[in-house]
Structures are given as C-alpha cells and as structure tokens.
Design a protein around this motif. Structure first.
Motif, PDB file in Angstrom:
ATOM      1  N   VAL A  21       0.827  -1.209   0.000  1.00 22.25           N
ATOM      2  CA  VAL A  21       0.000   0.000   0.000  1.00 22.25           C
ATOM      3  C   VAL A  21       0.864   1.264   0.000  1.00 22.25           C
ATOM      4  CG1 VAL A  21      -1.594   1.382   1.370  1.00 22.25           C
ATOM      5  CG2 VAL A  21      -1.984  -1.069   1.103  1.00 22.25           C
ATOM      6  N   VAL A  22       1.723   1.383   1.014  1.00 20.79           N
ATOM      7  CA  VAL A  22       2.504   2.609   1.176  1.00 20.79           C
ATOM      8  C   VAL A  22       3.466   2.787   0.008  1.00 20.79           C
ATOM      9  CG1 VAL A  22       4.200   3.794   2.623  1.00 20.79           C
ATOM     10  CG2 VAL A  22       2.307   2.542   3.675  1.00 20.79           C
ATOM     11  N   GLY A  23       4.219   1.718  -0.295  1.00 26.37           N
ATOM     12  CA  GLY A  23       5.160   1.794  -1.406  1.00 26.37           C
ATOM     13  C   GLY A  23       4.443   2.095  -2.703  1.00 26.37           C
ATOM     14  N   GLY A  24       3.339   1.416  -2.937  1.00 27.27           N
ATOM     15  CA  GLY A  24       2.598   1.568  -4.186  1.00 27.27           C
ATOM     16  C   GLY A  24       2.101   2.992  -4.411  1.00 27.27           C
ATOM     17  N   PHE A  25       1.458   3.563  -3.402  1.00 20.76           N
ATOM     18  CA  PHE A  25       0.921   4.918  -3.579  1.00 20.76           C
ATOM     19  C   PHE A  25       2.043   5.951  -3.713  1.00 20.76           C
ATOM     20  CE2 PHE A  25      -3.189   3.348  -1.654  1.00 20.76           C
ATOM     21  CZ  PHE A  25      -3.931   3.564  -2.793  1.00 20.76           C
ATOM     22  N   LEU A  26       3.103   5.792  -2.913  1.00 16.88           N
ATOM     23  CA  LEU A  26       4.195   6.769  -2.970  1.00 16.88           C
ATOM     24  C   LEU A  26       4.904   6.743  -4.316  1.00 16.88           C
ATOM     25  CD1 LEU A  26       5.884   6.632   0.553  1.00 16.88           C
ATOM     26  CD2 LEU A  26       4.521   8.459  -0.447  1.00 16.88           C
ATOM     27  N   VAL A  27       5.160   5.527  -4.791  1.00 15.99           N
ATOM     28  CA  VAL A  27       5.885   5.401  -6.045  1.00 15.99           C
ATOM     29  C   VAL A  27       5.028   5.932  -7.206  1.00 15.99           C
ATOM     30  CG1 VAL A  27       5.589   3.270  -7.354  1.00 15.99           C
ATOM     31  CG2 VAL A  27       7.797   3.826  -6.435  1.00 15.99           C
ATOM     32  N   THR A  28       3.741   5.719  -7.141  1.00 11.60           N
ATOM     33  CA  THR A  28       2.847   6.234  -8.172  1.00 11.60           C
ATOM     34  C   THR A  28       2.871   7.754  -8.169  1.00 11.60           C
ATOM     35  OG1 THR A  28       1.431   4.345  -7.730  1.00 11.60           O
ATOM     36  CG2 THR A  28       0.518   6.062  -9.121  1.00 11.60           C
ATOM     37  N   ASP A  29       2.838   8.320  -6.955  1.00 15.98           N
ATOM     38  CA  ASP A  29       2.854   9.775  -6.843  1.00 15.98           C
ATOM     39  C   ASP A  29       4.152  10.328  -7.404  1.00 15.98           C
ATOM     40  OD1 ASP A  29       1.439  12.162  -5.824  1.00 15.98           O
ATOM     41  OD2 ASP A  29       3.279  12.383  -4.653  1.00 15.98           O
ATOM     42  N   ARG A  30       5.253   9.634  -7.089  1.00 14.90           N
ATOM     43  CA  ARG A  30       6.557  10.085  -7.588  1.00 14.90           C
ATOM     44  C   ARG A  30       6.566  10.128  -9.109  1.00 14.90           C
ATOM     45  NH1 ARG A  30      11.937   7.039  -6.216  1.00 14.90           N
ATOM     46  NH2 ARG A  30      12.839   8.146  -7.983  1.00 14.90           N
TER      47      ARG A  30
END
Lengths: 472, 99
Positions: free
Chosen positions: B75-84
């Motif tokens: 969850v955390v990795g996925g959303f952050l990386v998408t935002d990046r």
C-alpha cells in the motif's frame, strides 16, 4: 455495537466510491495525481474503519506491523530509480499477493477446527491461497529477472510445457481433494507449496520483452486474490477493491497482448527458439553476417559526421526509444539532444510503441523523468502517418518495434505485431548497442537500408557525441 | 437474496466499472495506473488486520502479522511510487522556464 457497525458500513461505501473516482482520475494525465491521492485516502478510510471492528482486540501489534511495513515501503519507494520501476512494481505486487494468501491460510487455520466447512468458504479460501501464492512467487521471479539477479532471457526447455500442464493438473486434483474432504492442514500446505512452484514455473520461461504483459497480469492476479480474501474474511470493501483491480489488470493485459499481437498462451509457452531462428534465416535470406560486409554497401564516411549532417538539415525529427535507452540510462541525453534540435528550429516528437520497455508505459515514465512535455510522447497510431514526412528518425535502443519483418515476413516471432513506421522516414539514425537483432531474434532489415546511419555503442555515449558535435 | 446483492454490488459491479474505466486509458498513464491499481490491491491489509488483531497469540496470528507487514509495503510503497511518477508528468505550461 449497532452504531459502530453502520459506521463501518458507511466508511466502506465511502471508500468504494473514492476508489472508483480515484481510478477514474488516474486515467487522465491532468487529474492522475489527484486520482492516486483519492485512492490513498480511500485506503486510509478503509484501514481506520477496520480498527472499529469488534473482532480486533490487539491494536499495538497491528500498529507495529503497519509501522514496519510503512518504513520498508516508503524507503523503497523514495530510493528506487525510475529505470528500476518495473521491478519495484513487481515486488510490491508480490507482497500484496503474498499477504492475501497468508490471510486465507490464517483464516483456514482458525476455521479448521470444525468438522466440515461450508463449500463457499472452502472454495474462496483455496482460491485466495492459490492465486495469492502464484502472484507472490511469480512476482518474485519477475523481480529477479528485471533486477538482473536471474537470467533475463526465456529459460525454456521441451519439458517446460509439460511441467506446467502437470502442475496445473496437480492443482486441480488438490482442489477437488480439498473440496471433497474434511478440513485438512496437510492439503492446504501442499496446495500452497504447489502454487508457489507453479508461479515460478509460469514466469521462468517468459522473456524480457514479454514482461509488460506478465507484470500487468500479475497485477490483476493480486486484485483477484484480494477479492477472494474478501470472501474469506467476509469483508465487502476488500471484495470490491479487489475486483476493481482485478478487472483493471485484465484489461491492461489485454491491451498489451493486442499491441504485440500475441495470445497469453504464447507468452507463457514460448515457441521453440529453433523455429524462430529458422524463420529469421528464411526472412533475411542469409544476409548480414559481418559488419565488414555491410560497410561495403555503404559510402565510406564517418557515421557520426553523417548523422550530424543529417540532423542539421532536418526540419522534423522523431525519436523512437526502446528498452536499450533504459539500459543505457540515456533518457537525459536523449532529451538534451531533443531540446538542442528544437532550439535549431526542428519539430521533435517521440514515438512510443505500446510494448517498448519492460512494463506498460515504461518509456513514458523515463522520458517524463527527463522532463519531456507529455504532449510530445506520441502513440503509435497517431504518429505512424507522420513518419513519411519526417526528415530524420533517431532510434535509441529499439529494434523489434521498428522491424518491418513484422509486417512483411510470415512465421517470425514478431509477425503480425503492429510496428512504428520508422522506415518511411527520409533518414534513420540508429543508436543501438550493436547490430544484433532485438529480443525477438529477428534481424532488422532497416540496418541495411541505404538511408540508415548506424551509431553502434552505448546510447548514452553516442548521443553525447552527437550533442558535442552539435554544440561545438 | 442478500448474498446475490453482495455478489453483485461488491464483485460484479466493480469488475465492470474497472473494465470500463481502464479501457480508454492513454499509454502515457499505463505505468502509473498499474502501479496505482497495484497499491489498491494492497486492500488485503484489511483482511490481514482482522486476522492479526484477534485474540490469542497462535500460529494464525503470526501469519496475520506477516500479512499486515506485506500488505502495508504494498500500500505505502505503491501509492508513494505512483505519486513520484505522476509528479514527473508535465506539460509545457507547468515547466519552469530554464531554457
């Protein structure tokens, strides 16, 4: 209790709506970032609502586990290089699938004290374990291949196909056994192990260029696993979001397959390499053996000087990036050259093939990192008619996606795949590492074309040389 | 009856919606979309929390805890990386005038 239950229900409804809205926003460039944010908020709402669940008595250990996961996830998301994005997505995906399988296993362990489980419970639990475990091990293999920890080329043998069929049969038999018998730990453990092996066996034979399809299929699987887990624990939002992702992944997989004119079956059971080689020899008629023979056909001039000359005269230029650009990390240099050409008054565009790279949309991410205006990243169908009026095409680490054999020769691994019409351009500058065929193994006749200038070598170096000659 | 409703509302409906939403997404967004969807599939964290939060420290509880860690990474990795990634997608208008 009534109140908290309906509060959870309301939160779930809100989260579901936000997930849909988030996905909707994610599908347009101007709103995508907001969409991602909305989906994250939806997730937060769903998580907070879960804490209200009366099943949960132990908060501290959950919070601890979340803290650990957050630290790992956040650090990897911050530190990952854009070129490593495919493997990052793969491994995150694997963790999601693994979590679903673990939840189903844990729930089964709790329920198994009963003499007989209701059929729907057994079926969803076993689906959740099966899909989750396949997703986990499959994603880990995909990660290993993309990260270079494992041999990236397709690892095939004649046995591969039979091994997969055998594993599939074993899975089916196990499913029948589990459904037909009293809850058995042993059977579930065997199922988990077989599913893990199956995931490995499924992805091992897949080669690098087919990775976009695999990644997107595994993504769909992790959604389906979550959906099944939703049934297992009886949670609506889990089913809902899981189904949403499952469908999104499936359609994306379908788009990818169509773009490379392949069926899913062909990707997981690649044709024998011998066959491909034969088709390629028939196709090229045995031409092109040594580079010495090639230079005979062409005027003996320095290719770099020729390229510079061509580019200085060019009014319109199209870049065709491929996986080689990612490998050479040449995206910044490419964009530097593009800006230089633009400053000289040329119109510059980028033609991106749907399957260029190692995941869907891979090139777009790299070029966006190098600050290319996304309006310049053109899709195949829209840019193909423009090649014939284009003065120069610069190919950077791409081969199969511009290979005319795909449309002209039958029975090659790429036959029937739509390609970028780079050959229609007035001149072509190829900045590839060498003159070896692309991943498909099919020779590219473009290299032999009289209007093609080949700058072999690391794309970062060759493009840098072009830039220096230009500015100097 | 309620089962049918749940099946429709929580599975078939989102499946159809997901299918329709993604059908016409430009290539440009394939990666962020996939990675965003991937983060959403981390919703399994909820199942993991329900399992891990239950009474008694048995084997199932341990599995649940590992599942929470796994799903949180997703969850955390996925959303952050998408935002990046999405942060990088720019149009000329938003670009700072360096050149």
């Amino acid at each position: 209790m009534e109140i908290s239950l309906s509060a959870i229900g309301f939160a779930h409804l809100l989260a579901a709506g936000l997930f849909v809205l988030g996905l909707r926003f994610l599908s347009s460039p101007t709103t995508a970032r907001r969409g991602n944010m909305l989906a994250a908020i939806a997730m937060l709402i769903a998580i907070v609502a879960t804490f209200l669940d009366r099943q949960i008595v132990d908060f501290t250990s959950i919070l601890l586990a979340i803290a650990i996961g957050t630290i790992i996830g956040a650090f990897s998301a911050r530190l990952v290089k854009m070129t490593s994005m495919p493997q990052m997505v793969a491994i995150f995906n694997g963790f999601g699938g693994g979590a679903s399988a673990l939840v189903a296993l844990a729930e089964f362990q709790r329920l198994s004290v009963q003499a007989q489980l209701p059929l729907p419970v057994t079926v969803t639990t076993l689906l959740s374990v099966l899909i989750g475990a396949v997703t986990f091990s499959g994603s880990m293999v995909a990660f290993g291949k993309l990260q270079g920890l494992m041999h990236g080329a397709p690892i095939t043998s004649r046995l591969q196909k039979w091994l997969n069929i055998f594993l599939l049969l074993v899975v089916l038999v196990l499913m029948f056994l589990i459904i037909g018998s009293a809850p058995s730990h042993a059977l579930f453990v065997i199922l988990t192990v077989v599913a893990l092996i199956f995931g490995v066996a499924l992805v091992i034979p897949v080669g690098g260029a087919d990775m976009p399809v695999v990644i997107s299929l595994l993504n769909s699987f992790s959604g389906l696993a979550a959906c099944a887990t939703g049934f297992v624990v009886g949670n609506n939002i889990l089913m809902f979001a899981g189904a949403l992702v499952g469908a999104a992944g499936l359609i994306l997989t379908q788009i990818m397959c169509k773009a490379m004119n392949r069926s899913l079956a062909r990707i997981f059971i690649p044709r024998q390499a011998i066959q491909a080689e034969k088709a390629l020899h028939d196709a090229s008629g045995g031409v092109s053996e040594s580079s010495a023979a090639k230079s005979d056909n062409k005027p003996q001039i320095d290719p770099l000087a020729a390229a510079v000359q061509t580019l200085s005269a060019a009014k319109s230029v199209i870049f065709v990036p491929g996986y080689g650009m990612a490998l050479a990390q040449a995206q910044f240099k490419v964009v530097e050259l593009a800006n230089l050409l633009e400053k000289k008054g040329a119109t510059v565009n980028f033609a991106v093939h749907p399957i260029a790279g190692r995941m869907p949309g891979h090139m777009h991410v790299l070029l966006a990192e190098a600050e290319v205006d996304y309006d310049k990243l053109r899709e195949m169908d829209s840019i193909n008619p423009e090649f014939k009026n284009t003065d120069a095409v610069i190919v950077v680490g791409a081969c199969d996606v511009i290979n005319p054999s795909a449309t002209e020769v039958e029975n090659t691994p790429i036959s029937g795949m739509p390609i970028l019409a780079a050959r229609d351009a007035k001149s072509i500058i190829v900045c590839n590492y060498d003159d070896k065929p692309g991943y498909s193994g099919v020779e590219n006749p473009i290299y032999q074309d009289a209007k093609t200038i080949c700058l072999w070598g690391d794309a970062k170096d060759t493009i840098s040389q072009l830039i220096t000659s230009f500015s100097g | 009856m309620t089962n049918v409703l749940v099946l429709f509302g929580a599975v078939i409906f989102p499946f159809v919606v997901g299918y329709i939403l993604i059908s016409r997404v430009p290539q440009l967004l394939h990666t962020p979309l996939m990675s965003g969807a991937n983060a959403i599939s981390g919703i399994t964290i909820i199942g993991a929390m329900l399992i891990a939060g239950r009474e008694g420290g048995n084997f199932g509880y341990l599995l649940g805890m590992i599942a929470v860690v796994f799903a949180t990474i997703n969850v955390v990795g996925g959303f952050l990386v998408t935002d990046r990634m999405l942060q990088m997608f720019k149009k000329k208008g938003n670009k700072n005038p360096q050149e």
